[in-house]
Design an enzyme around this catalytic site. Structure first.
Site, PDB file in Angstrom:
ATOM      1  N   TYR A   9      10.539   4.866  -7.078  1.00  0.00           N
ATOM      2  CA  TYR A   9      11.721   4.102  -7.470  1.00  0.00           C
ATOM      3  C   TYR A   9      12.196   4.537  -8.850  1.00  0.00           C
ATOM      4  O   TYR A   9      11.381   4.910  -9.709  1.00  0.00           O
ATOM      5  CB  TYR A   9      11.404   2.605  -7.525  1.00  0.00           C
ATOM      6  N   TYR A  56       4.666   5.288  -0.222  1.00  0.00           N
ATOM      7  CA  TYR A  56       4.032   5.393  -1.539  1.00  0.00           C
ATOM      8  C   TYR A  56       2.797   4.490  -1.594  1.00  0.00           C
ATOM      9  O   TYR A  56       2.697   3.482  -0.888  1.00  0.00           O
ATOM     10  CB  TYR A  56       5.019   5.021  -2.655  1.00  0.00           C
ATOM     11  N   ARG A  89       2.533   1.776   1.353  1.00  0.00           N
ATOM     12  CA  ARG A  89       3.693   1.138   1.970  1.00  0.00           C
ATOM     13  C   ARG A  89       4.370   2.116   2.908  1.00  0.00           C
ATOM     14  O   ARG A  89       4.587   3.278   2.547  1.00  0.00           O
ATOM     15  CB  ARG A  89       4.719   0.714   0.902  1.00  0.00           C
ATOM     16  N   HIS A 123      10.529   2.457   3.678  1.00  0.00           N
ATOM     17  CA  HIS A 123      11.336   1.261   3.931  1.00  0.00           C
ATOM     18  C   HIS A 123      12.505   1.186   2.971  1.00  0.00           C
ATOM     19  O   HIS A 123      12.501   1.808   1.903  1.00  0.00           O
ATOM     20  CB  HIS A 123      10.485  -0.014   3.795  1.00  0.00           C
ATOM     21  N   HIS A 134      14.891  -1.863   1.180  1.00  0.00           N
ATOM     22  CA  HIS A 134      15.090  -3.289   0.949  1.00  0.00           C
ATOM     23  C   HIS A 134      16.552  -3.639   1.200  1.00  0.00           C
ATOM     24  O   HIS A 134      17.456  -2.882   0.821  1.00  0.00           O
ATOM     25  CB  HIS A 134      14.733  -3.660  -0.492  1.00  0.00           C
TER      26      HIS A 134
END
Length: 240
Positions: free
Chosen positions: A110, A149, A159, A162, A164
């Site tokens: 991110y 990640y 995870r 994906h 959000h």
């Protein structure tokens, strides 16, 4: 969020995970320790606004390939189209509602100061977008498929890839947040967050389906992710 009082469908509490789920370690500190309170007399702030119908969007707000480029090329990774329809339990569209999204880059990182994962940042990818659903409730984002990640839930937790998604309802207190996973990802059943859901159909509401009919040859694959905001077929949301 939107429903017909004459055909009201009560929420199935077994559909949603418990607030306290020790396998998902951050839920231990976040889960309420006392009984929840119901707002019997909500104020105007819980019942009205905001109205997004006149919100002015930038030309690339829903195009993550272009909304952060530094003029030195496009983001790295697999180009995809994420699209779908926001609707209620009876298939009625939810028009002109604000749909926001944020995600990691193709390497699983991110653009956030607290993300210390060793994957590099992409100088041409910001990872955020927004749009308004159209008259028929449809939304769309052009973006890069995010990478999985690691996260410190246990020794080797990862995870799944994906995105959000946030949907804002008729008032500020009805903002709903969920995640779109990708069909066929083997990490989905291994994720401690996903494992808090006991019903496979509930997990399925968070999976984007490959849609070759809306994919563009030599350009991008399309994933359809419809969002049902109320009733028996509702999409599972993180804050329920």
């Amino acid at each position: 969020m939107i429903h017909d009082n004459k055909r009201f469908v009560a929420r199935d509490r077994n559909w949603h995970p418990p607030a306290y789920a020790p396998g998902y370690k951050t839920s231990v500190a976040r889960s309420p320790q006392q009984a929840l309170m119901s707002m019997q007399q909500p104020t105007a702030s819980e019942l009205t606004g905001p109205d997004f119908s006149h919100l002015r969007m930038g030309p690339h707000d829903n195009d993550l390939l272009l909304n952060f480029t530094q003029g030195e090329g496009l983001p790295q990774g697999e180009r995809i189209l994420m699209f779908g329809r926001v609707m209620d339990q009876f298939g009625k569209p939810v028009p002109h509602t604000l749909v926001e999204m944020w995600q990691a880059n193709a390497g699983g990182r991110y653009r956030h100061k607290n993300d210390k994962y060793l994957a590099p940042l992409d100088p041409n990818f910001g990872g955020v977008g927004r749009c308004l659903s159209d008259d028929q409730g449809f939304y769309r984002f052009r973006t890069i498929k995010p990478g999985p990640y690691p996260w410190p839930n246990d020794v080797n937790s990862w995870r799944p890839a994906h995105i959000h998604v946030s949907v804002t309802g008729p008032c500020i207190s009805t903002r709903l947040i969920t995640q779109m996973y990708f069909e066929g990802d083997p990490l989905i059943p291994l994720c401690p967050i996903v494992q808090t859901l006991k019903d496979p159909e509930a997990v399925g509401t968070m999976v984007g389906r490959l849609d070759m009919a809306n994919s563009k040859p030599m350009d991008f694959l399309a994933y359809r992710f419809d969002i049902v905001v109320r009733g028996e077929l509702q999409t599972f949301f993180e804050n329920q």
